[in-house]
Design a protein around this motif. Structure first.
Motif, PDB file in Angstrom:
ATOM      1  N   UNK A  17       0.831  -1.210   0.000  1.00  0.00           N
ATOM      2  CA  UNK A  17       0.000   0.000   0.000  1.00  0.00           C
ATOM      3  C   UNK A  17       0.867   1.262   0.000  1.00  0.00           C
ATOM      4  N   UNK A  18       1.992   1.197   0.674  1.00  0.00           N
ATOM      5  CA  UNK A  18       2.862   2.385   0.740  1.00  0.00           C
ATOM      6  C   UNK A  18       3.389   2.765  -0.644  1.00  0.00           C
ATOM      7  N   UNK A  19       3.511   1.795  -1.525  1.00  0.00           N
ATOM      8  CA  UNK A  19       3.959   2.108  -2.885  1.00  0.00           C
ATOM      9  C   UNK A  19       2.930   2.977  -3.623  1.00  0.00           C
ATOM     10  N   UNK A  20       1.658   2.786  -3.304  1.00  0.00           N
ATOM     11  CA  UNK A  20       0.620   3.638  -3.892  1.00  0.00           C
ATOM     12  C   UNK A  20       0.697   5.046  -3.313  1.00  0.00           C
ATOM     13  N   UNK A  21       0.917   5.136  -2.010  1.00  0.00           N
ATOM     14  CA  UNK A  21       1.005   6.427  -1.323  1.00  0.00           C
ATOM     15  C   UNK A  21       2.253   7.185  -1.777  1.00  0.00           C
ATOM     16  N   UNK A  22       3.315   6.453  -2.089  1.00  0.00           N
ATOM     17  CA  UNK A  22       4.611   7.028  -2.477  1.00  0.00           C
ATOM     18  C   UNK A  22       4.479   8.049  -3.609  1.00  0.00           C
ATOM     19  N   UNK A  23       3.558   7.805  -4.525  1.00  0.00           N
ATOM     20  CA  UNK A  23       3.381   8.708  -5.675  1.00  0.00           C
ATOM     21  C   UNK A  23       3.039  10.129  -5.252  1.00  0.00           C
ATOM     22  N   UNK A  24       2.242  10.255  -4.176  1.00  0.00           N
ATOM     23  CA  UNK A  24       1.771  11.570  -3.746  1.00  0.00           C
ATOM     24  C   UNK A  24       2.498  12.100  -2.518  1.00  0.00           C
ATOM     25  N   UNK A  26       5.814  10.873  -0.402  1.00  0.00           N
ATOM     26  CA  UNK A  26       6.920   9.972  -0.056  1.00  0.00           C
ATOM     27  C   UNK A  26       7.192   9.889   1.448  1.00  0.00           C
ATOM     28  N   UNK A  27       7.020  10.996   2.158  1.00  0.00           N
ATOM     29  CA  UNK A  27       7.271  10.987   3.603  1.00  0.00           C
ATOM     30  C   UNK A  27       6.273  10.094   4.335  1.00  0.00           C
ATOM     31  N   UNK A  28       5.004  10.189   3.983  1.00  0.00           N
ATOM     32  CA  UNK A  28       3.988   9.350   4.611  1.00  0.00           C
ATOM     33  C   UNK A  28       4.234   7.879   4.266  1.00  0.00           C
ATOM     34  N   UNK A  29       4.597   7.598   3.035  1.00  0.00           N
ATOM     35  CA  UNK A  29       4.889   6.223   2.630  1.00  0.00           C
ATOM     36  C   UNK A  29       6.061   5.654   3.428  1.00  0.00           C
ATOM     37  N   UNK A  30       7.095   6.458   3.616  1.00  0.00           N
ATOM     38  CA  UNK A  30       8.260   6.027   4.391  1.00  0.00           C
ATOM     39  C   UNK A  30       7.861   5.764   5.847  1.00  0.00           C
ATOM     40  N   UNK A  31       7.025   6.631   6.397  1.00  0.00           N
ATOM     41  CA  UNK A  31       6.578   6.459   7.775  1.00  0.00           C
ATOM     42  C   UNK A  31       5.732   5.190   7.916  1.00  0.00           C
ATOM     43  N   UNK A  32       4.896   4.900   6.923  1.00  0.00           N
ATOM     44  CA  UNK A  32       4.097   3.672   6.934  1.00  0.00           C
ATOM     45  C   UNK A  32       5.005   2.444   6.966  1.00  0.00           C
ATOM     46  N   UNK A  34       8.214   2.275   7.896  1.00  0.00           N
ATOM     47  CA  UNK A  34       9.006   2.223   9.135  1.00  0.00           C
ATOM     48  C   UNK A  34       8.171   1.723  10.307  1.00  0.00           C
ATOM     49  N   UNK A  35       6.986   2.314  10.481  1.00  0.00           N
ATOM     50  CA  UNK A  35       6.138   1.938  11.619  1.00  0.00           C
ATOM     51  C   UNK A  35       5.690   0.482  11.516  1.00  0.00           C
ATOM     52  N   UNK A  36       5.244   0.078  10.334  1.00  0.00           N
ATOM     53  CA  UNK A  36       4.763  -1.303  10.191  1.00  0.00           C
ATOM     54  C   UNK A  36       5.895  -2.314  10.393  1.00  0.00           C
ATOM     55  N   UNK A  37       7.073  -2.023   9.894  1.00  0.00           N
ATOM     56  CA  UNK A  37       8.206  -2.938  10.062  1.00  0.00           C
ATOM     57  C   UNK A  37       8.646  -3.049  11.518  1.00  0.00           C
ATOM     58  N   UNK A  38       8.466  -1.982  12.274  1.00  0.00           N
ATOM     59  CA  UNK A  38       8.866  -1.991  13.677  1.00  0.00           C
ATOM     60  C   UNK A  38       8.013  -2.919  14.529  1.00  0.00           C
ATOM     61  N   UNK A  39       6.804  -3.203  14.071  1.00  0.00           N
ATOM     62  CA  UNK A  39       5.907  -4.049  14.876  1.00  0.00           C
ATOM     63  C   UNK A  39       6.507  -5.440  15.080  1.00  0.00           C
ATOM     64  N   UNK A  40       6.747  -6.230  14.027  1.00  0.00           N
ATOM     65  CA  UNK A  40       7.293  -7.567  14.277  1.00  0.00           C
ATOM     66  C   UNK A  40       8.724  -7.551  14.822  1.00  0.00           C
ATOM     67  N   UNK A  66      -0.183   1.146  16.364  1.00  0.00           N
ATOM     68  CA  UNK A  66      -1.130   2.268  16.383  1.00  0.00           C
ATOM     69  C   UNK A  66      -0.710   3.369  15.410  1.00  0.00           C
ATOM     70  N   UNK A  67       0.578   3.594  15.287  1.00  0.00           N
ATOM     71  CA  UNK A  67       1.059   4.587  14.321  1.00  0.00           C
ATOM     72  C   UNK A  67       0.740   4.129  12.891  1.00  0.00           C
ATOM     73  N   UNK A  68       0.872   2.847  12.640  1.00  0.00           N
ATOM     74  CA  UNK A  68       0.537   2.308  11.322  1.00  0.00           C
ATOM     75  C   UNK A  68      -0.950   2.507  11.037  1.00  0.00           C
ATOM     76  N   UNK A  69      -1.795   2.296  12.037  1.00  0.00           N
ATOM     77  CA  UNK A  69      -3.231   2.569  11.883  1.00  0.00           C
ATOM     78  C   UNK A  69      -3.426   4.033  11.505  1.00  0.00           C
ATOM     79  N   UNK A  70      -2.725   4.925  12.194  1.00  0.00           N
ATOM     80  CA  UNK A  70      -2.813   6.347  11.887  1.00  0.00           C
ATOM     81  C   UNK A  70      -2.391   6.659  10.472  1.00  0.00           C
ATOM     82  N   UNK A  71      -1.323   6.026  10.012  1.00  0.00           N
ATOM     83  CA  UNK A  71      -0.860   6.242   8.632  1.00  0.00           C
ATOM     84  C   UNK A  71      -1.916   5.798   7.624  1.00  0.00           C
ATOM     85  N   UNK A  72      -2.536   4.667   7.880  1.00  0.00           N
ATOM     86  CA  UNK A  72      -3.593   4.196   6.984  1.00  0.00           C
ATOM     87  C   UNK A  72      -4.792   5.135   7.035  1.00  0.00           C
TER      88      UNK A  72
END
Length: 108
Positions: A17-24, A26-32, A34-40, A66-72
């Motif tokens: 999903x972040x690849x779709x966001x990346x087009x518009x 990039x900072x939000x996509x990067x945050x998505x 980072x936050x999602x990867x930090x969970x596991x 929770x941050x990933x939820x916020x990003x979505x």
């Protein structure tokens, strides 16, 4: 450790999903990503840590979920993503947060 597999599935999907966001945005996509990867990653650290550190790692994993939820949510609010695209990951994240909340309250 079933929840770890749920977290990995969430990461894979959120990164797509972040690849779709990346087009518009990039900072939000990067945050998505980072936050999602930090969970596991924090979950794995928590399972192999002592009691105090274990709780801290599970708590950090919960915060990152929770941050990933916020990003979505932000991505949907702006119109980068649709609710249909996010529903499965939001359900996974709710499950992850609930499980981590319980783990933060378990003393071992």
């Amino acid at each position: 450790m079933k929840i770890y597999l749920v977290a990995l599935a969430m990461v894979k999907s959120v990164h797509a999903l972040s690849r779709k966001v990346q087009r518009w945005d990039p900072d939000l996509a990067r945050q998505m990503r980072r936050a999602s990867s930090s969970v596991p990653l924090n979950m794995m650290e928590g399972w192999h840590a002592r009691a105090g550190t274990r709780i801290a790692r599970f708590d950090t994993a919960m915060q990152e979920a929770r941050e990933t939820i916020g990003c979505l949510d932000v991505s949907m609010a702006i119109g980068y993503l649709s609710a249909d695209e996010c529903v499965t990951d939001l359900d996974r994240l709710d499950h992850i947060v609930a499980t981590l909340w319980k783990l933060c309250r378990t003393r071992k």
